[in-house]
Write an enzyme that holds these catalytic residues in place. Structure first.
Site, short mmCIF file in Angstrom:
data_model
loop_
_atom_site.label_atom_id
_atom_site.label_comp_id
_atom_site.label_asym_id
_atom_site.label_seq_id
_atom_site.Cartn_x
_atom_site.Cartn_y
_atom_site.Cartn_z
N ASP A 171 0.80 -1.59 -0.23
CA ASP A 171 -0.35 0.12 -0.32
C ASP A 171 1.25 1.13 0.18
O ASP A 171 0.72 2.05 -0.24
CB ASP A 171 -0.55 -0.27 0.92
N HIS A 254 -4.36 2.85 -6.86
CA HIS A 254 -5.45 2.00 -5.73
C HIS A 254 -6.85 2.38 -7.08
O HIS A 254 -7.68 1.26 -6.93
CB HIS A 254 -5.69 3.62 -5.40
N HIS A 257 -6.44 -1.38 -8.77
CA HIS A 257 -6.54 -2.07 -6.94
C HIS A 257 -8.07 -2.31 -6.50
O HIS A 257 -8.45 -3.34 -6.68
CB HIS A 257 -5.98 -1.03 -5.51
N HIS A 271 -5.15 -5.55 0.47
CA HIS A 271 -5.59 -4.52 -0.59
C HIS A 271 -4.31 -4.01 -0.63
O HIS A 271 -3.81 -4.06 -1.99
CB HIS A 271 -6.00 -3.17 0.98
#
Length: 378
Positions: A171, A254, A257, A271
């Site tokens: 992340d 992101h 993702h 995540h």
């Protein structure tokens, strides 16, 4: 447009600090709704309960059901009202933390965050990621303020699963590249302004610490010990990445993702694991140098982050399904439009497939290359 920088009210990190939580909470409220996953709460229960009791803070503990969904947030709010809670304490990982932040906002009470894993940059932000009850990304909920207190016990992190620490690195890995993309495009940050130079510098520092200390921190966590490297990575994963993404901005990493979450095969993956692949996809979209791409792939392979679609459960996925994820990454309002280029699903699909191919070329000799590279200071 004004420059805006946001942060939590107070950030406290150190070995054993959960044993001092009452000292900090008593000035915020006297009746706490404690929510979190069962394992997360159990990992700090003794310290937290003893400290709250010592400071005359009463509490009600409620087990988080697993998804930061609208239904789960409503359930926690109903419990908080029934208990007359005047402070919310969120304990655990990213989704429990996001639920706590959203519930605290709805209840209008202070929020205290106690991460038990360093797996995301959620703890410090004024943002909750909302999923469906089935785990599919739905939207970002931007909150009016950041948590009042983030309390992070490094002894707890050292005892947590290594995979979660590594996922936090995934992340955090996106933070600088997304910040740099937003800087080039003069895009709005999460707070609704443009970034300060401080935010961009923090994002860069986050990346530099990952490259310098990530591998060493993984080794420390495997041995369940707190070292300076582990301390630094916990700060990078949590504070620096949190400040960096919120005050600098998000971009393609992101968004990819989020697109991947429409594929059920990716749901067992963390995540940060999916964000790591999103980062490689953004680097391809930007046509970054092969040196930069190889540096990221080498780091990912060494610490154990995904670099291929197979690494996130998509080894058998058809091209049509990967294209479906690319289309989901490009829905209206996604952060991918903070990139300073034309964005189409076809371009994102191509970048995902190219990133996958590049990841497959680095399956052997990663550790030796990492250890010999002057880019990584051991």
């Amino acid at each position: 447009m004004p420059q805006i920088f946001v942060s939590p009210g107070k950030y406290v990190q150190g070995a054993g600090v959960t044993g001092k939580i009452g000292h900090y909470v008593v000035s915020l409220g006297k009746k706490a709704l404690i929510l979190g996953g069962q394992r997360g709460i159990e990992s700090v229960r003794q310290n937290v309960i003893q400290s709250l009791t010592d400071h005359h803070v009463s509490y009600h503990i409620e087990t988080f059901q697993g998804e930061s969904s609208d239904n789960e947030i409503k359930r926690m709010c109903d419990i908080g009202r029934d208990q007359a809670a005047d402070v919310v304490i969120g304990i655990g990982g990213g989704k429990a933390i996001d639920t706590a932040k959203a519930a605290g906002f709805e209840l209008g009470v202070p929020v205290v965050i106690v991460p038990t894993i360093a797996s995301t940059d959620a703890p410090c932000s004024a943002l909750s990621v909302i999923y469906s009850d089935d785990g599919v990304f739905e939207r970002y909920l931007v909150l009016p303020k950041n948590p009042d207190l983030v309390l992070l016990d490094t002894e707890t992190i050292a005892r947590s699963p290594v995979r979660q620490l590594v996922a936090g690195m995934g992340d955090a890995l996106s933070t600088y590249f997304e910040a740099a993309a937003c800087a080039r495009a003069r895009a709005k940050n999460i707070a609704g302004g443009t970034m300060t130079q401080a935010a961009l510098a923090i994002a860069r520092l986050c990346y530099d610490i990952l490259m310098r200390d990530g591998y060493k921190a993984k080794i420390a966590c495997e041995r369940r010990v707190v070292t300076e490297a582990l301390d630094n990575i916990v700060e990078a994963n949590t504070l620096l990445s949190g400040l960096g993404f919120e005050s600098a901005g998000l971009a393609a990493c992101h968004a990819v993702h989020n697109g991947l979450t429409v594929l059920e095969e990716t749901h067992p993956y963390c995540h940060g694991e999916k964000v790591a692949f999103g980062t490689l996809t953004q680097l391809v979209l930007e046509n970054r140098s092969i040196k930069e791409i190889e540096e990221v792939i080498t780091f990912c392979r060494l610490v154990g982050l995904p670099t291929t679609l197979a690494d996130i459960g998509l080894e058998s996925a058809s091209s049509e399904r990967i294209r479906h994820a690319a289309e989901a990454a490009c829905i209206e309002g996604e952060t991918i439009y903070n990139m300073d280029m034309e964005i189409t699903p076809d371009k994102v699909y191509a970048a995902m497939m190219a990133a996958d191919a590049l990841g497959h070329t680095h399956k052997h000799g990663e550790e030796n290359a990492y250890l010999q590279s002057s880019a990584f200071i051991l």
